[in-house]
Design a protein around this motif. Structure first.
Motif, mmCIF file in Angstrom:
data_model
loop_
_atom_site.group_PDB
_atom_site.id
_atom_site.type_symbol
_atom_site.label_atom_id
_atom_site.label_comp_id
_atom_site.label_asym_id
_atom_site.label_seq_id
_atom_site.Cartn_x
_atom_site.Cartn_y
_atom_site.Cartn_z
ATOM 1 N N LYS A 1 0.601 -3.287 -0.561
ATOM 2 C CA LYS A 1 1.355 -2.556 0.578
ATOM 3 C C LYS A 1 1.730 -3.462 1.420
ATOM 4 C CE LYS A 1 0.541 0.551 4.559
ATOM 5 N NZ LYS A 1 1.013 -0.271 5.283
ATOM 6 N N GLU A 2 0.965 -4.412 1.893
ATOM 7 C CA GLU A 2 1.330 -5.628 2.773
ATOM 8 C C GLU A 2 2.347 -6.307 2.385
ATOM 9 O OE1 GLU A 2 -0.665 -6.385 6.153
ATOM 10 O OE2 GLU A 2 -0.542 -4.162 5.799
ATOM 11 N N THR A 3 2.303 -6.634 1.011
ATOM 12 C CA THR A 3 3.370 -7.513 0.531
ATOM 13 C C THR A 3 4.705 -6.712 0.665
ATOM 14 O OG1 THR A 3 1.692 -8.465 -1.162
ATOM 15 C CG2 THR A 3 4.269 -8.502 -1.774
ATOM 16 N N LEU A 4 4.831 -5.421 0.384
ATOM 17 C CA LEU A 4 5.849 -4.683 0.488
ATOM 18 C C LEU A 4 6.319 -4.664 1.955
ATOM 19 C CD1 LEU A 4 5.021 -1.253 -1.713
ATOM 20 C CD2 LEU A 4 6.575 -3.357 -2.231
ATOM 21 N N ASP A 5 5.648 -4.552 2.948
ATOM 22 C CA ASP A 5 5.828 -4.591 4.070
ATOM 23 C C ASP A 5 6.669 -5.878 4.833
ATOM 24 O OD1 ASP A 5 5.135 -1.967 4.315
ATOM 25 O OD2 ASP A 5 3.170 -2.545 5.302
ATOM 26 N N ARG A 6 6.194 -7.051 3.814
ATOM 27 C CA ARG A 6 6.749 -8.360 4.333
ATOM 28 C C ARG A 6 7.989 -8.689 3.525
ATOM 29 N NH1 ARG A 6 1.762 -8.000 5.702
ATOM 30 N NH2 ARG A 6 0.908 -9.583 7.291
ATOM 31 N N LEU A 7 8.543 -7.719 2.620
ATOM 32 C CA LEU A 7 9.718 -8.220 1.706
ATOM 33 C C LEU A 7 11.170 -7.845 2.432
ATOM 34 C CD1 LEU A 7 8.731 -6.560 -1.626
ATOM 35 C CD2 LEU A 7 8.900 -9.105 -0.995
ATOM 36 N N GLY A 8 10.865 -7.165 3.883
ATOM 37 C CA GLY A 8 12.227 -6.859 4.439
ATOM 38 C C GLY A 8 12.991 -6.130 3.710
ATOM 39 N N GLU A 9 14.293 -6.744 3.698
ATOM 40 C CA GLU A 9 15.538 -6.121 2.904
ATOM 41 C C GLU A 9 15.314 -6.282 1.465
ATOM 42 O OE1 GLU A 9 19.225 -8.414 3.178
ATOM 43 O OE2 GLU A 9 18.073 -10.185 3.922
ATOM 44 N N TYR A 10 14.523 -6.977 0.980
ATOM 45 C CA TYR A 10 14.186 -6.973 -0.606
ATOM 46 C C TYR A 10 13.258 -5.826 -1.001
ATOM 47 C CZ TYR A 10 16.264 -11.728 -0.393
ATOM 48 O OH TYR A 10 17.206 -12.563 -0.400
ATOM 49 N N LYS A 11 12.707 -4.947 -0.183
ATOM 50 C CA LYS A 11 11.724 -4.110 -0.547
ATOM 51 C C LYS A 11 12.473 -3.154 -1.264
ATOM 52 C CE LYS A 11 8.566 -1.077 1.467
ATOM 53 N NZ LYS A 11 7.937 -0.272 2.585
ATOM 54 N N LYS A 12 13.631 -2.676 -0.971
ATOM 55 C CA LYS A 12 14.593 -1.651 -2.005
ATOM 56 C C LYS A 12 14.692 -1.955 -3.303
ATOM 57 C CE LYS A 12 19.048 -3.325 -0.197
ATOM 58 N NZ LYS A 12 20.225 -3.178 0.505
ATOM 59 N N TYR A 13 14.472 -3.182 -3.613
ATOM 60 C CA TYR A 13 14.662 -3.727 -5.057
ATOM 61 C C TYR A 13 13.223 -3.702 -5.953
ATOM 62 C CZ TYR A 13 18.783 -5.631 -3.230
ATOM 63 O OH TYR A 13 19.985 -5.633 -2.446
ATOM 64 N N VAL A 14 12.253 -3.154 -5.131
ATOM 65 C CA VAL A 14 10.643 -3.445 -5.612
ATOM 66 C C VAL A 14 10.041 -2.106 -5.827
ATOM 67 C CG1 VAL A 14 8.475 -4.531 -5.391
ATOM 68 C CG2 VAL A 14 10.595 -5.723 -4.804
ATOM 69 N N HIS A 15 9.578 -1.987 -7.141
ATOM 70 C CA HIS A 15 8.674 -0.737 -7.132
ATOM 71 C C HIS A 15 7.268 -0.977 -7.739
ATOM 72 C CE1 HIS A 15 8.532 3.733 -7.292
ATOM 73 N NE2 HIS A 15 7.607 3.537 -8.162
ATOM 74 N N VAL A 16 6.221 -0.189 -7.405
ATOM 75 C CA VAL A 16 4.867 -0.377 -8.056
ATOM 76 C C VAL A 16 4.444 0.362 -8.714
ATOM 77 C CG1 VAL A 16 2.468 -0.559 -6.832
ATOM 78 C CG2 VAL A 16 4.412 -1.627 -5.497
ATOM 79 N N LEU A 17 3.715 0.000 -9.776
ATOM 80 C CA LEU A 17 3.028 0.865 -10.797
ATOM 81 C C LEU A 17 1.721 0.581 -10.713
ATOM 82 C CD1 LEU A 17 5.353 0.547 -14.091
ATOM 83 C CD2 LEU A 17 5.629 2.205 -12.315
#
Length: 200
Positions: free
Chosen positions: A78-94
């Motif tokens: 979760k903390e990693t996703l929060d630090r992705l900024g604009e790149y977060k929209k390209y990432v999904h977690v399984l």
């Protein structure tokens, strides 16, 4: 056929070695094509791994009854996703359950809601024990039931690897983050670099 696959793998390995030399990765560089598989998501719907093609995936094997490792790892994700900024929209977690006997879709939905209240970025997956075993084997993810004799209400815990796998948008594993890779900022930097290199 085998020769063609070997050549393709060597090309991928060569390219990835070049990338590794130009960026000091925090995670462990890896190259492996993940074969398609089908499991049940936290909404009770059948989904295929290929349904997520086009997304960069963070894959974690765990279970909802886990007392410590899984919540800690999921919070790190979760903390990693929060630090992705604009790149977060390209990432999904399984989040793939290694305890399919207890991890119903309902249990998974409740668990992942603690880390993704919006339901946009994390998908919980379960299936039959045979299906989960087959998927885990691809990732070389280890897990084993451990009976809890002094607590019959719990019944058992599950020992399991706690790696976080980064899969690129074409279904190829690129990085493995070990439990020691606990810095979300550095994990996020690796993910950003991979997205920049392979494209959004």
């Amino acid at each position: 056929m085998l020769k063609n696959r070997l050549v393709a793998f060597m090309v991928l390995l060569f390219l990835w070695t070049g990338i590794s030399q130009s960026h000091q990765f925090y995670g462990y560089p890896y190259v492996q094509k993940i074969k398609d598989f089908t499991l049940i998501d936290h909404n009770g719907k059948k989904v295929k791994f290929s349904d997520f093609r086009g997304k960069y995936l963070l894959v974690f094997f765990g279970y909802t009854y886990c007392p410590d490792v899984c919540p800690t790892s999921m919070y790190r994700i979760k903390e990693t996703l929060d630090r992705l900024g604009e790149y977060k929209k390209y990432v999904h977690v399984l989040f793939i359950s290694v305890d399919p006997e207890r991890d119903t879709p309902e249990a998974l939905k409740k668990f992942i809601s603690y880390f993704d209240p919006t339901g946009k970025y994390i998908t919980g997956l379960t299936g039959t024990p045979e299906q989960v075993k087959k998927v885990a084997k691809q990732f070389r993810a280890y897990y084993k039931k451990v009976p809890v004799k002094d607590n019959p209400e719990v019944g058992y815990l599950v020992d399991h690897t706690a790696f976080i796998y980064l899969i690129d948008k074409n279904g190829i594993m690129r990085l493995i983050f070990r439990p020691a890779n606990e810095d979300p900022e550095k994990i996020a930097e690796d993910i950003k670099y991979v997205i920049k290199y392979f494209g959004e």
